[in-house]
Design an enzyme around this catalytic site. Structure first.
Site: not given
Ligand code: PGA
Length: 245
Positions: A67, A136, A138, A143
């Site tokens: 992404d 959350n 995702h 999301e």
């Molecule tokens: P993070 O993000 O590794 O910075 O915790 C993970 C994500 O949001 O997929």
């Protein structure tokens, strides 16, 4: 599903780099799906070390990132293109032309996303997709509430993601509102997926992904449909799991 529990970020780096390095040596023309965020950093550090000290070869590797934020130029401090260059690509012998990150500045985001899907298909699909997981649930920027069959497209960031990612920006207001993200369907098409999670703040999402119902509330639960999904978890991230692995 395969679950590997590791003691800390260093061990996560070694286990992740092992999985990737073994796959790379078995198939040098490798199509590697990559993720940003803090979680995979120890894996990228270990891959860089193995390239420098052990000659791990990236010369025929092609990459696709999950992404990119909409509206951030490639050289923006928080763009995922810049993150990948600074944390991996600039330190290994990968041809930059073979590294792909969706273009968050594309004038026609829909066309950009369709072209991204087509590029993945043209090279024969992703061999191994690296994933993190949001608090959350995702994966990528897919999301909660989205389709579990989605393809690469423009998505709106959930408020919880904006809050989680605000730590990288001057304020939450500066976090872009949307992103271009591979879909869940795109991720599920990868030959193998390896999800990394560390920290207690991920424990609930990890348990929902591995043991909860398959549902849009936890997009990562779609990985239950994948025949070769590996979860590499620190002990605290695994602390809500009820089953034995
Ligand atoms: P993070 O993000 O590794 O910075 O915790 C993970 C994500 O949001 O997929």
């Amino acid at each position: 599903m395969r679950v590997e529990i590791v003691a800390d970020a260093d061990e996560m780096g070694r286990v992740g780099a092992d999985l990737i390095a073994q796959a790379l040596s078995a198939k040098p023309h490798f199509i590697l799906g990559l993720a940003t965020g803090s979680t995979p950093l120890p894996v990228y550090r270990e891959l860089v070390r193995r390239h420098r000290e052990e000659g791990l070869d990236f010369s025929r590797v092609i990459t696709f990132n999950l992404d990119e934020y909409v509206g951030l130029a490639p050289d923006h401090e928080q763009s995922y293109r810049r993150f990948m260059n600074e944390n991996l690509f600039d330190h290994v012998n990968i041809p930059l032309a073979g590294t792909h990150v969706p273009d968050g500045m594309a004038e026609d985001p829909e066309a950009e996303c369709a072209a991204y899907e087509a590029m993945i298909e043209d090279v024969g699909g992703i061999d191994l997709q690296v994933l993190g997981i949001g608090s959350n649930g995702h994966i990528g920027f897919n999301e909660p509430g989205g389709s579990l069959a989605s393809r690469t497209r423009q998505v709106r960031l959930a408020q919880s993601t904006v809050s989680d990612n605000a730590r990288f920006f001057a304020s939450a207001e500066e976090v872009p509102a949307s992103a271009l993200s591979m879909g869940i369907g795109t991720v599920l098409d990868a030959e193998r997926v390896v999800l990394f999670a560390s920290g207690e703040n991920k424990a609930e999402a990890v348990a929902a992904a591995l043991e909860g119902p398959l549902c849009a509330k936890c997009p990562a639960s779609a990985l239950q449909l994948h025949p070769d999904a590996v979860f590499v978890l620190t002990e605290d991230a695994a602390s809500n799991l009820a089953l034995e692995y």
